[in-house]
Structures are given as C-alpha cells and as structure tokens.
Design a protein around this motif. Structure first.
Motif: not given
Length: 368
Positions: A118-121, A160-163, A167-170
């Motif tokens: 996901s990105i942003c919210t 800022l982000f997590s991998i 799962r990859l979320t920013a």
C-alpha cells in the motif's frame, strides 16, 4: 555512450515483475507517481522490461484523485490479470474510500501468494482485510491513529516505509519512491537503484529506519536542533492516553522543569502543558473524523479524565463540540451518481515507455 554489451539487442530477456495498482477514490497522485516512476526508470536504465504496471479500479471506470484529476484505469477487478505485486493506492477519507468488494478481491490475491502492499493511507484497507495482522506497517501519519485504534494486531510505525516479508507499505508523498527503490535494489542490485535515484535528483535513498514527520524538522531554530526539546515532544507523542506529568518528563530527559518551560516558550511560543493538550486534541480530532469510536472511548484514548472535561477542552481550543465535529465530518457522503461507462483501454505501459526511451542517453546504461 551506451556500451555495445548493454544494447537492447544484446541483453537477455528477464522475468518481468507485474505490478497492479488498485486505485481508491481520492487517491493521492504524488504517491502513485512516486511508485510508478522508479519502475519506468528501472526499465529505461536496464534497457529491459524488468517491471510492468497496470491501474485497476473496481469497475474499470475513471477514478478521481485527491487533486481533482481523473485517471482511466486499464482494467476492473473482474477483468484484472495475474500480478506479482498489488499496491493499494489510498488518499483522502480512507475509512470510507473503499468497498467490501475491493477488500474481498485483495484477500483472494493474498491467498494466491501475491505480494500485497500500500501507499499513502492504503494500509488502512489492508488492515481492514486482515492482511497486516502481525506485520509491520507504515502509513501516512494522518491515518496512523485511526489505524492503530481500529486494528491493534497491526504493528504500526512512524517510518517512511516498511518491507516485511510479503508486505510492502509506504507512507505518503515521495516515500513510496524510497520503498520502490529499495525493492528494486534488492531485486536487481544497488547499482541500478542508485542510478535511478541520480536520474530523479534524489540526494539519497532513504531506508526503513527513516521516519516521517520527524520532530527535528519542526522544532529547530535557525537550522539548529534542540535535542532535549525533541526528546520531550516524542515522549508526549508516545504517551497521549496516559499523559506524563511535567516533573516526570524532566526526569526522563535529565533537565529541570524550568528548562523545559523555557525551551517550549522559546521555540514553540507556548507552555509544555498547552502543547501537550494540543497533541491530545489533535489525536481526538483524527479519531472523531476517521473512526467509529464513541466520544467516551475517544476521551479515554486521549487522556482526558472525563467526557465533559474532554468536550469543554475541545470546544474551547477547536471551536466546536466533539459531537458537532463528528456530524460535520460524516455528513459528506460520496457522490452516488453513476458514471457513464467508457471503454477500457489496455495499454502496455512498460513497453511503450521503454520504446519511447530508446534514444535517451541513459538507455541501457546499467548492467543487470
């Protein structure tokens, strides 16, 4: 000049990573662009289609971004193909920007072992789908409070982000670029990711330890940071449900109470207690707008001794009662008018961009 051994004709074909971007209503354009552009540039510099991408909406019809611009996706959920990675692009009003049909589709994709991100919210939607339980999650700071309260099994953070595994979320803004550059570096080497960073005039590729909304950026004077002030503010931010007394804060950071008061008046033009109250009211405002928690629950979650005390403080400092704030926020429904159907265009974006970039000096300039 591009070396002969790196020309398009000489390079061996690679397995393309297929990325699908699920666009939610009022997604943020900057986060989407920050995600796609590194993929495009990776292809250009490698002279190969390392990545392909498609835009997806629930119906395949055009969808409006937060800046008012509309994009026509390539496909609908029903017609979407196979992907290696699916990214949920979130934006404004995230708690009401998704549908259960989208959630069900994401769950089905995860069951097929597709990597999800996901990105942003957009992390809020993944959390609602149960796809972030026991995963580290990054999301835009504005929705973190609601996400943490609604989904306690998710390991939310301010990074800022997590991998984390598959799962990859920013968070928002330009942070997705750092996440995708990190992913590209892991898949194809840091030489390529660094070259992409140079093409985009990025000073450096920020990593998973970098945080969003760093206190040091907000509370510095003349470019000189005040570390003790930052420490106190971080303690306040991390203890909103059970506020810490000023004397205890002073002991934690090893300065006197008077010193803390002077720092707050000098750098923030207010007392420590007023600033602490402002933080708690800001959190309460986010929960009123983004969650279904009762006003009683919100007052407790934000460290107020009683609901009447919370309501008085809220009205005094925000200028409206908590009840009216919630009514105002939730009275704006989405436009239910159906949009005219339009033909969905299937464009091979990655190959088209690669063809256009063939004459660029940087084409094929990084060996894979």
């Amino acid at each position: 000049m591009v070396p002969d051994n790196l020309s398009a004709s000489a390079k061996k074909p690679t397995n393309t990573t297929r990325v699908g971007f699920l666009l939610l209503d009022h997604f943020t354009m900057i986060a989407l662009a920050s995600s796609i552009e590194p993929l495009r540039m990776a292809n250009q510099l490698a002279a190969d289609e390392l990545y392909s991408w498609n835009l997806i909406s629930e119906t395949g019809e055009s969808i409006c971004a937060s800046d008012g611009l509309s994009l026509t996706p390539d496909t609908s959920l029903a017609d979407a193909g196979e992907y290696d990675l699916i990214i949920v692009a979130g934006g404004l009003d995230i708690t009401r920007a998704y549908t259960e049909k989208q959630v069900s589709w994401l769950i089905k994709q995860a069951r097929k072992n597709v990597r999800i991100g996901s990105i942003c919210t957009g992390g809020y939607v993944l959390a609602h789908a149960g796809l972030l339980n026991d995963y580290h999650c990054s999301a835009h700071w504005e929705c973190l409070t609601a996400l943490q309260e609604a989904y306690p099994k998710v390991n939310c953070n301010n990074k800022l982000f997590s991998i984390d595994r598959d799962r990859l979320t920013a968070s928002g803004g330009s942070a997705p670029m750092d996440m995708f550059l990190t992913m590209i570096g892991k898949q194809h080497g840091t030489k390529l990711s660094n070259a992409i960073s140079d093409m985009f005039i990025c000073e450096r590729i920020r990593n998973e330890s970098d945080q969003q909304r760093m206190p040091q950026r907000q509370f510095s004077t003349g470019g000189i940071c005040t570390p003790k002030l930052v420490d106190v503010i971080e303690l306040m931010e991390n203890n909103l449900e059970e506020p810490i007394e000023l004397d205890e804060l002073a002991n934690f950071v090893d300065v006197s109470r008077r010193q803390i008061e002077r720092m707050f008046h000098k750098h923030l033009d207010c007392s420590p207690s007023k600033y602490y109250l402002r933080l708690r009211l800001e959190r309460a405002r986010m929960l009123l707008k983004q969650s279904s928690m009762s006003i009683v629950e919100i007052s407790m979650a934000c460290g107020f001794i009683s609901t009447p005390h919370f309501s008085r403080c809220y009205r005094k400092h925000i200028g409206i009662s908590p009840r009216d704030e919630r009514k105002l926020a939730w009275s704006h429904g989405h436009d239910a008018d159906s949009k005219a159907s339009a033909e969905v265009l299937y464009i091979k974006h990655a190959q088209q961009a690669l063809d256009h970039a063939h004459a660029e000096p940087s084409f094929g300039s990084v060996a894979i």
